[in-house]
Motif scaffolding. Sequence first.
Motif, PDB file in Angstrom:
ATOM      1  N   ARG A 121       0.896  -1.221   0.177  1.00  0.00           N
ATOM      2  CA  ARG A 121      -0.137  -0.010   0.016  1.00  0.00           C
ATOM      3  C   ARG A 121       0.862   1.157   0.116  1.00  0.00           C
ATOM      4  O   ARG A 121       1.824   1.233   0.955  1.00  0.00           O
ATOM      5  CB  ARG A 121      -1.021   0.064   1.392  1.00  0.00           C
ATOM      6  N   ALA A 122       0.696   1.919  -0.970  1.00  0.00           N
ATOM      7  CA  ALA A 122       1.448   3.159  -1.103  1.00  0.00           C
ATOM      8  C   ALA A 122       0.781   4.385  -1.480  1.00  0.00           C
ATOM      9  O   ALA A 122      -0.487   4.260  -2.120  1.00  0.00           O
ATOM     10  CB  ALA A 122       2.589   2.900  -2.321  1.00  0.00           C
ATOM     11  N   PRO A 123       1.142   5.749  -1.251  1.00  0.00           N
ATOM     12  CA  PRO A 123       0.405   7.023  -1.716  1.00  0.00           C
ATOM     13  C   PRO A 123       0.111   6.782  -3.106  1.00  0.00           C
ATOM     14  O   PRO A 123       0.885   6.337  -4.059  1.00  0.00           O
ATOM     15  CB  PRO A 123       1.220   8.092  -1.284  1.00  0.00           C
ATOM     16  N   ALA A 124      -1.112   7.232  -3.774  1.00  0.00           N
ATOM     17  CA  ALA A 124      -1.479   7.297  -5.043  1.00  0.00           C
ATOM     18  C   ALA A 124      -0.467   7.870  -5.676  1.00  0.00           C
ATOM     19  O   ALA A 124      -0.290   7.569  -6.827  1.00  0.00           O
ATOM     20  CB  ALA A 124      -3.088   7.682  -4.900  1.00  0.00           C
ATOM     21  N   GLY A 125       0.142   8.945  -5.262  1.00  0.00           N
ATOM     22  CA  GLY A 125       0.887   9.949  -6.213  1.00  0.00           C
ATOM     23  C   GLY A 125       2.335   9.172  -6.474  1.00  0.00           C
ATOM     24  O   GLY A 125       2.921   9.578  -7.318  1.00  0.00           O
ATOM     25  N   GLU A 158      -6.966  -0.064  -0.738  1.00  0.00           N
ATOM     26  CA  GLU A 158      -5.981   0.637  -1.103  1.00  0.00           C
ATOM     27  C   GLU A 158      -4.588  -0.316  -1.302  1.00  0.00           C
ATOM     28  O   GLU A 158      -3.686   0.189  -1.770  1.00  0.00           O
ATOM     29  CB  GLU A 158      -5.384   1.598   0.103  1.00  0.00           C
ATOM     30  N   TRP A 159      -5.011  -1.675  -1.048  1.00  0.00           N
ATOM     31  CA  TRP A 159      -3.846  -2.809  -0.988  1.00  0.00           C
ATOM     32  C   TRP A 159      -3.689  -3.354  -2.474  1.00  0.00           C
ATOM     33  O   TRP A 159      -4.936  -3.639  -2.979  1.00  0.00           O
ATOM     34  CB  TRP A 159      -4.135  -3.845  -0.283  1.00  0.00           C
ATOM     35  N   TRP A 191       5.125   6.324   4.451  1.00  0.00           N
ATOM     36  CA  TRP A 191       5.362   4.968   4.514  1.00  0.00           C
ATOM     37  C   TRP A 191       4.860   4.320   3.304  1.00  0.00           C
ATOM     38  O   TRP A 191       3.985   4.573   2.680  1.00  0.00           O
ATOM     39  CB  TRP A 191       4.855   4.253   5.718  1.00  0.00           C
ATOM     40  N   VAL A 192       5.531   3.333   2.862  1.00  0.00           N
ATOM     41  CA  VAL A 192       5.119   2.131   2.110  1.00  0.00           C
ATOM     42  C   VAL A 192       4.993   0.879   2.811  1.00  0.00           C
ATOM     43  O   VAL A 192       5.990   0.658   3.721  1.00  0.00           O
ATOM     44  CB  VAL A 192       6.203   1.735   0.669  1.00  0.00           C
ATOM     45  N   GLU A 193       3.744   0.274   2.847  1.00  0.00           N
ATOM     46  CA  GLU A 193       3.625  -0.694   3.730  1.00  0.00           C
ATOM     47  C   GLU A 193       3.735  -1.974   2.763  1.00  0.00           C
ATOM     48  O   GLU A 193       3.039  -1.931   1.613  1.00  0.00           O
ATOM     49  CB  GLU A 193       2.144  -0.687   4.191  1.00  0.00           C
ATOM     50  N   LEU A 194       4.163  -2.929   3.228  1.00  0.00           N
ATOM     51  CA  LEU A 194       4.430  -4.437   2.712  1.00  0.00           C
ATOM     52  C   LEU A 194       4.033  -5.582   3.432  1.00  0.00           C
ATOM     53  O   LEU A 194       4.236  -5.645   4.683  1.00  0.00           O
ATOM     54  CB  LEU A 194       5.890  -4.394   2.147  1.00  0.00           C
ATOM     55  N   ASP A 195       3.326  -6.484   2.873  1.00  0.00           N
ATOM     56  CA  ASP A 195       3.103  -7.832   3.939  1.00  0.00           C
ATOM     57  C   ASP A 195       2.947  -8.693   2.922  1.00  0.00           C
ATOM     58  O   ASP A 195       2.893  -8.803   1.592  1.00  0.00           O
ATOM     59  CB  ASP A 195       1.838  -7.440   4.583  1.00  0.00           C
TER      60      ASP A 195
END
Length: 899
Positions: A121-125, A158-159, A191-195
């Motif tokens: 999940r990261a910002p759209a921009g 958002e993921w 933040w960039v979230e990763l899982d």
Amino acid sequence: MSHGTGGHRPTGSRGVSAGRWVALGLTCVMALAACQEGARANPSPSPAARPASAPPSLSVNLVQTIYDGGFKSGWKDVGWAEREVKGPGPARVMMAELGSWAMERPEGVKGTFGGLALRYRAPAGYGEFLEVRLDSQDSTTFPRVTVAARHAVAQEGEWVQLLLPMGELNPEQRSFERIVLRASKRVGREWVELDHIGLTRPGAQVASAGRSTSLALVEVAYDGGLKPGWEASGWTERTVGKGPAQVMMAELGGWSLQHKENLLGTFGGLALRYRAPSGYGDFLEVRLDTEDANVFPRVRVGAQHQVNRQEDWVQVLVPLAELNPEMKPFSRIVMRAYKKVGTDWVEMDRIGLTGTDAAGVGALSAGGGRVAVGPPKAASLSVLCTEPTHAISPLIYGIAFNALRESKDEHLWEMGATVRRWGGNPTTRYNWRINAWNTANDWYFRNTAPGDEPKFTYEEFLLSNRAHGVQSALTLPLIGWVAKDTSSVSFPTSKFKSQEKVAPEMPEAGNGKSPSGALLPPLPPEQTSVAAPPEFIAEWVRTMRQKDQGRGRSVQMYFLDNEPMLWNSTHRDVHPAPTTYDELLERTLSYGTAVRQADPEAVIAGPAEWGWTAYFRSAADVDKSRPADADRKAHGNVPLLPWYLRKLRDHQKKTGVRILDVLDVHFYPQGTGIGLEEGGETDEDTSARRIRSTRALWDDHYKDESWIGEPVRLIPRLKKMVAENYPGLGLALGEYNFGATRHMSGGLAQAEALGRFAEGNLTAAYHFTYPPERSPTWWAFRAYRDFDGKGGRFQDLYVPTRAGEGTSLFASRSVDGQRVVAIALNLAPETARAARVELKGCGALRDARVLTYTGDPNGFAEQQEMAPKTDAVEALLPPYSITVLDLTLAPSRGPRPSP
């Protein structure tokens, strides 16, 4: 069954070229419209304010998990960007200033997985910003892969779910220790979230809840309503415009979507989702249409077109190669029921056309690779090393030549074939002195040279085989006539002016039928042929043996002609009368004796009969102009093959001359739609029947699903005939084919057949002719002959096995007992199997490799390493798959081979 050889028969193939195939691991790559339109998430809050998010439910099944709410055993954090990775919850990484994060497993990882999966999940921009690569402590350099839309297989909120094939990250399948994620461009400080980061099996599929998943479309016709430029019409009750379309398809109902302007035929495929009552089964037909005179194929939507299922909804992709093979303009999509169904609504939505990059998803339908529905089911299989074994004849991996492709194809030498047969209808009339034959009724009864270039002769055939380490089997004419030149025709239009058909490239050559289809009376055989008595054939054999004095034996098996009980059809221009019991025996004795005298050590096989009725009756028995079974009754009502064998046994007792060494017949499944070579239907029903048809080889209880209508049990039947009438003969299938060679059903049938040939202790078997390069049938051969590209093969002793319904297991063992190679088949089209393969009495297991094929033209992919066991192997068997178990064992004393 009448058919040709040497490429003279028109094929009518419906397959898709191997170049259009893609790995099954990529066939599930489905991008949501949300991915196509760009991320819709709002900008992320600052690192300090953002709580750890609950992971989304959308995921890819992993066989080795690296990070899922925290690091998993064996993996550690070695990154250098600001990050929070201790869990619980998704990892959070700051990728500003081209920041990176790496995960490491010090003991290394083999490069034999399907792909790398992760969610982020990261910002759209940020747009497309992520780069992934593998790394190693040695000098190995791995590709840097920029994550693009093609890697986004699904989205939830958002993921975004990613799947990066190992074919991109690690094309050479090397070992690696590290996975590196970094920004490929400058991004902000959110933040960039990763899982859920990990490695998949080959052919990993997306698991999703709901019905939101769909294919990315470049031209949307209907999505909750009609899209601009499209209008609906049809001939049945329907509701459109308020969510999914509801269509009544009872009484062959249907509807269509029409575009106001013609569309070019340059899309990848037609995609749609539908929901229908389960009792409908396969019922849907789709086609394209236009206002002009163009006619487009009608395509029945089958399981091979299904790329995903979510609850009651089925996602379908039909390649444009099927709907529009000539890529003509079209303006209408027509959807209808091709069989009668009930009066319940059929719901349809998200109908449109994909880009050409999505055609790869639809190529699933070409190879027949399948998506698993539901979790794997347990399967118990056993290798019974305590049971008696027998040696496997290397000649069961045989093929036939295709003269018109002799100078074009190289892949036949790479599939592991051990012997090649010169055979088929034209070889019945081959004149070895002038290199000419007659193409028989397969191709307008024409005299021609055999090959695609003049130099291709029988001698060239033998030399090519020798150069590639392949043995040779040669058909010898017994019919008494061979071609006199390379230009004559049996039914010239100059003499038979009005005929049903003429050869497109030679109008003088007719097909020997009147415009009404009646057979024309043939001219004398001398029109095309010269006499070929036994001495003519003996001279040919002596000529080859003289050449062999300086090079070694060039022919390992001779066949006494080809399908003599069809001569009055295939070669009716020189043999219009049906072959009888007595003629078959007389020709076998006279020509066989000549061959034996010319080559006393020859291995001679016959009578090369075409199929079921010819095992029991002569051509005269089934000729409609004669009393039924009169010939058989005149010979004590004894079935043909037992009578033939008994007479040859008696001849040997009387004269001391052994004419026959191998009983040879041909075998072709007779069920509707099974087909030949690339031909054959691949709908779900026919595919299942094609696979079941292999049971005719061995199963006492399988009732043949064709006009035969009774158990064929071919191998045990032939063994009994030999044991009772001429003990000591070998068994051969001089021709066989299960059709659909480009489809997984054809590949599975082939793999099953090769296993049954080994189990049944056949002397030889020859696939007709050879499959397309890297097709499922080609890889079925490789499963036994070179599954890893390094010479890994089925071993030399057959070991009995046990397998449950829907699976098959064939096992082999090396002579020293230290290696077992087993081949497990999952014949179910939708259900994966969690298999436990027990090794009973085989010795302690030291090492195991598991390699699986699911339709990927690149072949077998190695599964992850399994926890070591001493007496069993565990493996996942995907739907419609071939899995090789390559096992190394501690030395043990297994049972001795049976004689």
